[in-house]
Motif scaffolding. Sequence first.
Motif, short mmCIF file in Angstrom:
data_model
loop_
_atom_site.label_atom_id
_atom_site.label_comp_id
_atom_site.label_asym_id
_atom_site.label_seq_id
_atom_site.Cartn_x
_atom_site.Cartn_y
_atom_site.Cartn_z
N PHE A 168 -12.93 6.49 -4.40
CA PHE A 168 -11.77 6.74 -5.27
C PHE A 168 -10.64 7.45 -4.52
CE2 PHE A 168 -15.61 6.68 -7.88
CZ PHE A 168 -15.29 5.63 -8.72
N SER A 169 -10.70 7.46 -3.19
CA SER A 169 -9.71 8.16 -2.36
C SER A 169 -8.37 7.44 -2.29
CB SER A 169 -10.26 8.32 -0.94
OG SER A 169 -10.47 7.04 -0.36
N GLY A 170 -8.34 6.17 -2.68
CA GLY A 170 -7.11 5.39 -2.56
C GLY A 170 -7.05 4.58 -1.28
N HIS A 171 -8.03 4.78 -0.40
CA HIS A 171 -8.10 4.02 0.84
C HIS A 171 -8.77 2.67 0.56
CE1 HIS A 171 -6.71 7.54 2.83
NE2 HIS A 171 -7.82 8.23 2.58
N LEU A 172 -8.58 1.71 1.46
CA LEU A 172 -9.19 0.40 1.35
C LEU A 172 -10.45 0.37 2.21
CD1 LEU A 172 -6.15 -0.26 0.59
CD2 LEU A 172 -6.71 -2.56 1.30
N ILE B 225 -12.86 -6.39 -0.45
CA ILE B 225 -12.11 -5.15 -0.27
C ILE B 225 -12.25 -4.32 -1.54
CG2 ILE B 225 -9.84 -4.12 0.11
CD1 ILE B 225 -9.02 -6.71 1.52
N LEU B 226 -12.67 -3.08 -1.37
CA LEU B 226 -12.78 -2.13 -2.48
C LEU B 226 -11.61 -1.17 -2.37
CD1 LEU B 226 -14.73 -1.30 -4.82
CD2 LEU B 226 -15.71 0.35 -3.21
N TRP B 227 -10.87 -1.01 -3.47
CA TRP B 227 -9.65 -0.19 -3.45
C TRP B 227 -9.47 0.49 -4.80
CZ3 TRP B 227 -4.12 -2.52 -3.95
CH2 TRP B 227 -3.16 -1.53 -3.72
N LEU C 133 0.82 -1.20 0.00
CA LEU C 133 0.00 0.00 0.00
C LEU C 133 0.86 1.25 0.00
CD1 LEU C 133 -2.55 -1.10 2.74
CD2 LEU C 133 -2.80 -1.27 0.26
N PRO C 134 0.45 2.27 -0.75
CA PRO C 134 1.17 3.55 -0.72
C PRO C 134 1.09 4.18 0.66
CG PRO C 134 -0.39 3.46 -2.56
CD PRO C 134 -0.65 2.27 -1.70
N ALA C 135 2.08 4.99 1.01
CA ALA C 135 2.09 5.69 2.29
C ALA C 135 0.83 6.54 2.40
CB ALA C 135 3.33 6.57 2.40
N GLY C 136 0.27 6.58 3.58
CA GLY C 136 -0.93 7.38 3.82
C GLY C 136 -2.23 6.68 3.53
N THR C 137 -2.18 5.46 3.02
CA THR C 137 -3.40 4.71 2.74
C THR C 137 -4.03 4.27 4.05
OG1 THR C 137 -2.48 3.89 0.66
CG2 THR C 137 -4.36 2.69 1.57
N ARG C 138 -5.30 4.50 4.18
CA ARG C 138 -6.03 4.06 5.38
C ARG C 138 -6.86 2.84 5.03
NH1 ARG C 138 -7.45 8.61 9.45
NH2 ARG C 138 -6.80 6.88 10.75
N ILE C 139 -7.09 2.02 6.03
CA ILE C 139 -7.86 0.79 5.86
C ILE C 139 -9.07 0.89 6.78
CG2 ILE C 139 -7.82 -1.73 6.05
CD1 ILE C 139 -4.65 -1.39 5.88
N TRP C 140 -10.24 0.84 6.19
CA TRP C 140 -11.48 0.99 6.94
C TRP C 140 -12.32 -0.27 6.84
CZ3 TRP C 140 -11.58 5.07 9.93
CH2 TRP C 140 -10.89 6.21 9.55
N LEU C 141 -12.77 -0.78 7.99
CA LEU C 141 -13.75 -1.87 8.03
C LEU C 141 -15.12 -1.24 8.07
CD1 LEU C 141 -12.66 -4.46 10.72
CD2 LEU C 141 -12.37 -4.60 8.28
N MET C 142 -16.00 -1.73 7.25
CA MET C 142 -17.38 -1.29 7.30
C MET C 142 -18.09 -2.17 8.33
SD MET C 142 -19.76 0.69 5.99
CE MET C 142 -19.31 1.19 4.35
#
Length: 116
Positions: free
Chosen positions: A39-43, A56-58, A4-13
């Motif tokens: 489209f933010s680049g976060h997962l 996972i949507l990314w 993952l690129p730096a700054g990518t956040r991972i969110w669980l729904m």
Amino acid sequence: MLSLPAGTRIWLMAGVTDMRNSFQGLSAKVESTLKASPFSGHLFVFRGKNGHLLKILWSTGDGLCLLSKRLERGHFVWPGAREGRVFLTPAQLAMLLEGLEWKQPKRINTQRLSIL
């Protein structure tokens, strides 16, 4: 493991997601429930009702990726909340994808080994 690129956040729904949803349905859920851009680049991680299927949507910048994993035995550990989101670290995501307890992992040995 995903790189993952730096700054990518991972969110669980939190809660249960209808796993028949694909790109459009999951993107709409991110926008309406989380008030975030798919489209933010976060997962954005979603779990089905039975707990053995995960999606996972990314967004990689040139399009959306939809990754899925199904456990043959057991279920994915998920927060008890019925709505909202939970932030994960990349290490917690790796544990989640392996079907391990990620919420409160414990170090087995906190002492350093001394090599003679």
